[in-house]
Motif scaffolding. Structure first.
Motif, PDB file in Angstrom:
ATOM      1  N   GLY A   1     -28.353 -64.151  36.683  1.00 31.90           N
ATOM      2  CA  GLY A   1     -29.658 -63.570  36.963  1.00 31.90           C
ATOM      3  C   GLY A   1     -29.930 -63.601  38.454  1.00 31.90           C
ATOM      4  N   GLY A   2     -30.807 -62.738  38.904  1.00 26.75           N
ATOM      5  CA  GLY A   2     -31.123 -62.675  40.333  1.00 26.75           C
ATOM      6  C   GLY A   2     -31.531 -61.271  40.710  1.00 26.75           C
ATOM      7  N   VAL A   3     -31.548 -60.995  41.992  1.00 27.40           N
ATOM      8  CA  VAL A   3     -31.974 -59.687  42.496  1.00 27.40           C
ATOM      9  C   VAL A   3     -30.943 -59.154  43.481  1.00 27.40           C
ATOM     10  CG1 VAL A   3     -33.780 -58.393  43.699  1.00 27.40           C
ATOM     11  CG2 VAL A   3     -34.405 -60.353  42.271  1.00 27.40           C
ATOM     12  N   TRP A   4     -30.502 -57.939  43.257  1.00 31.34           N
ATOM     13  CA  TRP A   4     -29.690 -57.210  44.229  1.00 31.34           C
ATOM     14  C   TRP A   4     -30.553 -56.086  44.808  1.00 31.34           C
ATOM     15  CZ3 TRP A   4     -24.686 -55.770  41.022  1.00 31.34           C
ATOM     16  CH2 TRP A   4     -23.975 -56.937  40.717  1.00 31.34           C
ATOM     17  N   THR A   5     -30.361 -55.806  46.095  1.00 32.10           N
ATOM     18  CA  THR A   5     -30.990 -54.635  46.699  1.00 32.10           C
ATOM     19  C   THR A   5     -29.898 -53.792  47.337  1.00 32.10           C
ATOM     20  OG1 THR A   5     -33.055 -55.823  47.143  1.00 32.10           O
ATOM     21  CG2 THR A   5     -32.686 -53.774  48.355  1.00 32.10           C
ATOM     22  N   LEU A   6     -29.733 -52.570  46.852  1.00 35.93           N
ATOM     23  CA  LEU A   6     -28.693 -51.674  47.343  1.00 35.93           C
ATOM     24  C   LEU A   6     -29.313 -50.658  48.302  1.00 35.93           C
ATOM     25  CD1 LEU A   6     -26.803 -50.972  43.980  1.00 35.93           C
ATOM     26  CD2 LEU A   6     -26.464 -52.851  45.605  1.00 35.93           C
ATOM     27  N   GLY A   7     -28.670 -50.492  49.460  1.00 36.83           N
ATOM     28  CA  GLY A   7     -29.176 -49.555  50.464  1.00 36.83           C
ATOM     29  C   GLY A   7     -28.091 -48.648  50.995  1.00 36.83           C
ATOM     30  N   LEU A   8     -28.353 -48.076  52.166  1.00 35.39           N
ATOM     31  CA  LEU A   8     -27.387 -47.170  52.784  1.00 35.39           C
ATOM     32  C   LEU A   8     -26.056 -47.863  53.049  1.00 35.39           C
ATOM     33  CD1 LEU A   8     -29.748 -45.475  55.415  1.00 35.39           C
ATOM     34  CD2 LEU A   8     -28.697 -44.322  53.468  1.00 35.39           C
ATOM     35  N   GLN A   9     -26.130 -49.154  53.447  1.00 27.90           N
ATOM     36  CA  GLN A   9     -24.935 -49.873  53.860  1.00 27.90           C
ATOM     37  C   GLN A   9     -23.934 -50.073  52.725  1.00 27.90           C
ATOM     38  OE1 GLN A   9     -28.016 -51.027  53.924  1.00 27.90           O
ATOM     39  NE2 GLN A   9     -28.122 -52.917  52.730  1.00 27.90           N
ATOM     40  N   ASP A  10     -24.405 -50.147  51.490  1.00 27.27           N
ATOM     41  CA  ASP A  10     -23.473 -50.307  50.370  1.00 27.27           C
ATOM     42  C   ASP A  10     -23.494 -49.099  49.436  1.00 27.27           C
ATOM     43  OD1 ASP A  10     -25.534 -53.119  49.482  1.00 27.27           O
ATOM     44  OD2 ASP A  10     -26.015 -50.999  49.394  1.00 27.27           O
ATOM     45  N   HIS A  11     -23.942 -47.957  49.963  1.00 26.36           N
ATOM     46  CA  HIS A  11     -23.901 -46.678  49.246  1.00 26.36           C
ATOM     47  C   HIS A  11     -24.748 -46.684  47.977  1.00 26.36           C
ATOM     48  CE1 HIS A  11     -20.672 -45.833  52.043  1.00 26.36           C
ATOM     49  NE2 HIS A  11     -19.990 -46.871  51.589  1.00 26.36           N
ATOM     50  N   GLY A  12     -25.734 -47.575  47.927  1.00 28.10           N
ATOM     51  CA  GLY A  12     -26.627 -47.603  46.779  1.00 28.10           C
ATOM     52  C   GLY A  12     -27.703 -46.534  46.860  1.00 28.10           C
ATOM     53  N   ILE A  13     -27.937 -46.064  48.076  1.00 22.68           N
ATOM     54  CA  ILE A  13     -28.910 -44.988  48.276  1.00 22.68           C
ATOM     55  C   ILE A  13     -28.368 -44.082  49.375  1.00 22.68           C
ATOM     56  CG2 ILE A  13     -30.357 -46.093  50.062  1.00 22.68           C
ATOM     57  CD1 ILE A  13     -32.782 -45.173  48.236  1.00 22.68           C
ATOM     58  N   GLU A  14     -28.637 -42.798  49.274  1.00 22.81           N
ATOM     59  CA  GLU A  14     -28.105 -41.866  50.269  1.00 22.81           C
ATOM     60  C   GLU A  14     -28.988 -40.622  50.344  1.00 22.81           C
ATOM     61  OE1 GLU A  14     -24.189 -41.171  48.709  1.00 22.81           O
ATOM     62  OE2 GLU A  14     -24.878 -39.524  47.421  1.00 22.81           O
ATOM     63  N   LEU A  15     -28.887 -39.943  51.458  1.00 26.93           N
ATOM     64  CA  LEU A  15     -29.566 -38.657  51.603  1.00 26.93           C
ATOM     65  C   LEU A  15     -28.512 -37.574  51.410  1.00 26.93           C
ATOM     66  CD1 LEU A  15     -32.300 -37.282  52.223  1.00 26.93           C
ATOM     67  CD2 LEU A  15     -31.605 -37.193  54.624  1.00 26.93           C
ATOM     68  N   ALA A  16     -28.597 -36.891  50.278  1.00 23.25           N
ATOM     69  CA  ALA A  16     -27.618 -35.852  49.948  1.00 23.25           C
ATOM     70  C   ALA A  16     -28.146 -34.515  50.432  1.00 23.25           C
ATOM     71  CB  ALA A  16     -27.384 -35.823  48.441  1.00 23.25           C
ATOM     72  N   TYR A  17     -27.411 -33.886  51.334  1.00 24.07           N
ATOM     73  CA  TYR A  17     -27.825 -32.599  51.889  1.00 24.07           C
ATOM     74  C   TYR A  17     -27.345 -31.461  50.992  1.00 24.07           C
ATOM     75  CZ  TYR A  17     -28.250 -35.702  55.872  1.00 24.07           C
ATOM     76  OH  TYR A  17     -28.556 -36.773  56.670  1.00 24.07           O
TER      77      TYR A  17
END
Length: 316
Positions: A274-290
């Protein structure tokens, strides 16, 4: 004869070992409100389901229809002792809390919200980071220096999208004009396509020529308004450029598929906690797709500036 018997036993043991190793993970996933076909959050989650099935997992999916349907669906999966049970979206929060306490041996994954229980892995996406990137892009391509935001239900989570978008827009242009509207204060605001079309038109009439939404299925109404008006939309959760080619210039994509795959990886390793992960740009969890239909907007200067901003966001 003895050799043959030993050889046969060895083959049988090898077969059993292979069968044990090959036993697929069993996973139950409960979608959020709005259901499949929203071309946003739930459809993004289903892309993860497809990927897990390709990797050999046995995945069952329940579309709960409403918030009240989430808890019984989770309980159904936990009763059957599936290897992993997953709930998608902030409206699953209370249901996950109840079921996690009721079934402490179940391994539960909650996407896009947090429940602090020892058997719950909460996976978040850095939406402020992704929205900042979207705001910077919107500010760069805006012709009249005015950008807009449309939220679904007003909540701290959706306000975070707005905050990030506003910050990114003003980072590029401190004088940018910003207009925003929310569709309501209840979950139904994520399923108000007709109202969203009206609000999108109003935001454009207020001057916005690039409008970003965090409104779930309601975002389809904003995109419908863009088809008949002279403004661009920045979509959310999944790549929405295919809905209206040329009108949805980019999308802030939450890689729910990557989140699910990462959760399955720790399951396979036996290191699920159990716990919390936060995914962002650095680990490709979120991205701006053009959008490939709007490549003319990504000029050399815009591309260089976006690279600088992505570097800044990842390394700040």
């Amino acid at each position: 004869m003895k050799f043959r018997l030993l050889f046969a036993i060895a083959l049988f043991v090898t077969f059993l070992a292979g069968a044990v190793q090959a036993a697929p993970l069993t996973i139950g996933i409960v979608l959020s409100t709005g259901g499949l076909g929203d071309q946003s959050f739930n459809d993004a989650a289903y892309e993860g389901v497809t990927l897990l099935r390709k990797e050999g997992a046995l995945v069952e999916v329940v579309d709960p229809g409403s918030i009240s349907g989430i808890e019984p669906a989770l309980r159904y999966f936990c009763k059957r002792k599936l290897d992993m049970v997953c709930a998608v979206g902030v409206f699953a929060n209370e249901a996950v809390r109840h079921v996690a306490n009721e079934y402490p041996d179940s391994k539960i994954v909650l996407i896009d919200s947090v429940v602090s229980e020892p058997n719950v892995l909460s996976i978040l996406f850095d939406e402020e980071q992704g929205s900042f990137f979207a705001g910077a892009f919107a500010s760069m391509i805006s012709k009249n220096g005015c950008v807009g935001f449309m939220g679904g239900m007003y909540s701290p989570v959706i306000a975070g999208f707005e905050k990030g978008f506003r910050s990114g827009a003003t980072f590029v242009n401190p004088n940018v004009k910003f207009v925003s509207k929310y569709l309501g204060k209840t979950p139904e605001a994520f399923d108000m396509v007709n109202e969203a079309e009206k609000v999108g038109t109003e935001l454009h009439q207020s001057g916005a020529d690039v409008i970003y939404h965090a409104a779930g299925k309601s975002g389809l109404g904003l995109i419908a308004a863009a088809r008949h008006s002279d403004f661009y939309v920045i979509g959310v959760d999944s790549d929405q450029s295919r809905i209206a080619p040329g009108k949805v210039c980019a999308s802030v994509v939450k890689r729910i598929d990557i989140a699910l795959v990462k959760a399955v990886e720790v399951m396979k390793k036996g290191t699920f906690n159990g716990g919390v992960w936060t995914l962002g740009l650095q680990d490709h969890g979120i991205e701006l797709a053009y959008s490939r239909f709007n490549r003319d907007l990504i000029t050399h200067d815009v591309s260089l500036k976006l690279d600088e901003i992505e570097d800044f966001l990842i390394n700040k």
